[in-house]
Design a protein around this motif. Structure first.
Motif, PDB file in Angstrom:
ATOM      1  N   VAL A 312       0.847  -1.185   0.000  1.00 20.34           N
ATOM      2  CA  VAL A 312       0.000   0.000   0.000  1.00 20.34           C
ATOM      3  C   VAL A 312       0.891   1.247   0.000  1.00 20.34           C
ATOM      4  O   VAL A 312       1.828   1.342   0.794  1.00 20.34           O
ATOM      5  N   PHE A 313       0.607   2.168  -0.890  1.00 18.16           N
ATOM      6  CA  PHE A 313       1.394   3.400  -0.952  1.00 18.16           C
ATOM      7  C   PHE A 313       1.306   4.148   0.380  1.00 18.16           C
ATOM      8  O   PHE A 313       0.200   4.359   0.901  1.00 18.16           O
ATOM      9  N   ARG A 351      -7.932   4.071   4.800  1.00 14.90           N
ATOM     10  CA  ARG A 351      -8.589   3.621   6.016  1.00 14.90           C
ATOM     11  C   ARG A 351      -8.132   2.211   6.395  1.00 14.90           C
ATOM     12  O   ARG A 351      -7.896   1.910   7.576  1.00 14.90           O
ATOM     13  N   HIS A 352      -7.993   1.333   5.404  1.00 14.29           N
ATOM     14  CA  HIS A 352      -7.485  -0.011   5.688  1.00 14.29           C
ATOM     15  C   HIS A 352      -6.055   0.060   6.229  1.00 14.29           C
ATOM     16  O   HIS A 352      -5.702  -0.647   7.188  1.00 14.29           O
ATOM     17  N   ALA A 353      -5.231   0.906   5.590  1.00 13.44           N
ATOM     18  CA  ALA A 353      -3.840   1.023   6.033  1.00 13.44           C
ATOM     19  C   ALA A 353      -3.760   1.568   7.456  1.00 13.44           C
ATOM     20  O   ALA A 353      -2.935   1.123   8.259  1.00 13.44           O
ATOM     21  N   ALA A 354      -4.604   2.542   7.771  1.00  8.43           N
ATOM     22  CA  ALA A 354      -4.578   3.139   9.108  1.00  8.43           C
ATOM     23  C   ALA A 354      -5.105   2.173  10.170  1.00  8.43           C
ATOM     24  O   ALA A 354      -4.625   2.165  11.308  1.00  8.43           O
ATOM     25  N   GLY A 369      -0.914   3.783  13.261  1.00  8.64           N
ATOM     26  CA  GLY A 369      -1.182   5.006  13.998  1.00  8.64           C
ATOM     27  C   GLY A 369      -1.345   6.239  13.140  1.00  8.64           C
ATOM     28  O   GLY A 369      -1.490   7.347  13.660  1.00  8.64           O
ATOM     29  N   SER A 370      -1.339   6.083  11.834  1.00  6.11           N
ATOM     30  CA  SER A 370      -1.516   7.232  10.938  1.00  6.11           C
ATOM     31  C   SER A 370      -2.992   7.515  10.718  1.00  6.11           C
ATOM     32  O   SER A 370      -3.841   6.624  10.834  1.00  6.11           O
ATOM     33  N   ARG A 371      -3.308   8.764  10.386  1.00  5.83           N
ATOM     34  CA  ARG A 371      -4.693   9.139  10.122  1.00  5.83           C
ATOM     35  C   ARG A 371      -5.094   8.733   8.711  1.00  5.83           C
ATOM     36  O   ARG A 371      -4.321   8.908   7.773  1.00  5.83           O
ATOM     37  N   PRO A 372      -6.300   8.232   8.535  1.00  6.00           N
ATOM     38  CA  PRO A 372      -6.764   7.991   7.169  1.00  6.00           C
ATOM     39  C   PRO A 372      -7.104   9.305   6.486  1.00  6.00           C
ATOM     40  O   PRO A 372      -7.203  10.357   7.118  1.00  6.00           O
ATOM     41  N   LEU A 373      -7.283   9.241   5.183  1.00  7.86           N
ATOM     42  CA  LEU A 373      -7.709  10.413   4.432  1.00  7.86           C
ATOM     43  C   LEU A 373      -9.058  10.908   4.904  1.00  7.86           C
ATOM     44  O   LEU A 373      -9.936  10.117   5.252  1.00  7.86           O
TER      45      LEU A 373
END
Length: 454
Positions: A312-313, A351-354, A369-373
């Motif tokens: 995932v980018f 959202r999946h990555a976050a 722990g990152s915010r989704p778009l």
């Protein structure tokens, strides 16, 4: 500006995102355009100059008033499309990238040497993409010069803003003998000829621009890469290529050059402030620093990444570092012609990555722990950020920007975009538009202030 100093006036309520975290609702504005389709003034309902100007435009027959329930948005900017893959859209996604290219894609692209076939396909493709709201398209073409000029003719005829590249690829180990440049010099000569002929065709204030286009490092010799970097600088062209897309591609570049894609492209002069790198899923922190230093951009292609990228980018990380990012459908690795779909896939991928993917872990440990778009960021990627990636005055509504725009109609028969005035605040309407607008909701399209597909 006097009432005689305009070519067209368009009135209505508009949404745009001039910054990553900012939605602006321009309620009942009059957009004043000059003869080039450039916005010269934006007058809200209470502006004292507006009444006289609107009436002058009405009397001259150059006033367009959006009906109630329609909303203006900037035209969509698709940073990555393979034009000669259009006939295989939605099929042949069953193999790894390196197999898919040789089994399906190179044979399909080679067919476009037949310019009659190219003309038939490209006329339909450009019209379809424009009808889906893609007012600016960045195209990888094919190896031969002539079919790419046919593509340029189709874009000019339909009025789609486009950047088109003759694909350069000469490495006999990774390109089939029936579909490649005969040598590095042949690829450079053909690229120069394409750029020259396209610029002659497009004329002054061109709607269509040429792009220097090495396919990707595995398909190009070092001589060709270096020559294309020098050519882009000499002829002042945009650059596009693929970057760090899959495990196979990343491994190939590391084994051959002992570098990442970004390092190699930088060394060959191919990272510039008008470079667009498709995919870039495996870029490192140092790569992001290189992209920022050069002002280069990434075309994030979430639909095709799900098939070919193996990762995932790192979108949030790239945005926080200041990397320029826009969106691409990557037709036909991506299966939809709609950049609305690409935007929604980007939103879902983030959202999946976050959130993470291992349900056996507790929520606090499951994701990075990152915010989704957000919805605003997603729309910004599809519009203003795409324009910034190309260093073109498009993607938002502001004086000095070209009026590339869509009129989105709420409650159109068959469309999923529904608006209830008593229930939906403007911000609600915007969110619904981003998540549900479709081809059926696009009522009007302008490029350079000129209506298209009427």
């Amino acid at each position: 500006m006097g009432t005689a100093d305009f070519a067209r006036v368009i009135t209505g309520t508009a949404f745009h995102t001039p910054a990553r975290d900012r939605l602006e609702v321009l309620e009942d504005h009059a957009f004043v355009l000059d003869s080039t389709g450039t916005i010269t003034q934006m007058l809200p309902a209470g502006d004292a100059r507006r009444t006289e100007l609107v009436e002058a435009a009405r009397s001259r027959g150059v006033l367009e008033e959006l009906p109630k329930g329609s909303f203006l948005i900037p035209g969509l900017v698709d940073l990555h499309i393979h034009a000669p893959q259009w006939p295989q859209l939605g099929k042949a996604l069953d193999a790894p990238l390196e197999v898919w290219l040789h089994k399906y894609t190179f044979p399909m692209e080679a067919r476009f040497a037949d310019t009659a076939f190219a003309a038939e396909v490209y006329d339909e493709m450009v019209a379809t993409l424009l009808a889906h709201g893609t007012t600016t398209a960045v195209y990888f073409g094919s190896v031969e010069v002539e079919p790419n000029l046919v593509l340029a003719e189709a874009c000019l005829r339909h009025g789609q803003r486009a950047l088109i590249g003759k694909v350069a690829m000469d490495d006999p180990d990774n390109c089939p003998p029936y579909y490649r440049d005969d040598s590095a010099q042949a690829g450079l000569d053909a690229t120069r000829r394409f750029i020259t002929e396209l610029r002659q065709m497009a004329g002054e204030d061109p709607l269509v621009l040429p792009v220097v286009t090495p396919r990707f490092i595995p398909s190009c010799s070092d001589e060709l890469l270096a020559g294309l970097g020098a050519l882009a600088k000499e002829l002042d062209c945009h650059v596009q290529t693929h970057c760090s897309e899959s495990d196979w591609e990343v491994g190939h570049v590391a084994a051959r050059l002992g570098q990442t894609d970004c390092e190699a492209l930088s060394g060959h002069g191919l990272l510039t402030e008008r470079t667009v790198l498709a995919h870039s899923n495996f870029i490192t922190e140092d790569d992001m620093g290189l992209l920022c230093a050069h002002g280069s951009a990434v075309a994030h292609c979430p639909m095709s990444n799900a098939y070919f990228a193996n990762a995932v980018f790192p979108l949030r990380q790239a945005l926080e570092r200041g990397v320029k990012v826009g969106l691409g459908t990557d037709i036909s690795g991506g299966f939809s012609p709609s950049l609305f779909d690409a935007a929604r896939h980007a939103l879902m991928a983030s959202r999946h990555a976050a959130s993470g993917t291992d349900p056996s872990l507790p929520p606090e440990a499951r994701g990075p722990g990152s915010r989704p778009l957000s919805t605003v960021e997603t729309f910004w990627l599809a519009t203003a950020s795409g324009g910034a990636a190309l260093d073109l005055p498009i993607g938002q509504f502001a004086p000095g920007y070209r009026f590339d725009a869509l009129a989105i109609e709420a409650n159109a028969p068959g469309s999923g975009f529904r608006h209830y005035a008593a229930l939906d605040a403007p911000e609600d309407c915007f969110e619904k538009l981003v998540l549900t607008a479709d081809r059926g909701a696009i009522a009007r399209i302008w490029v350079d202030g000129t209506p298209r597909l009427d």
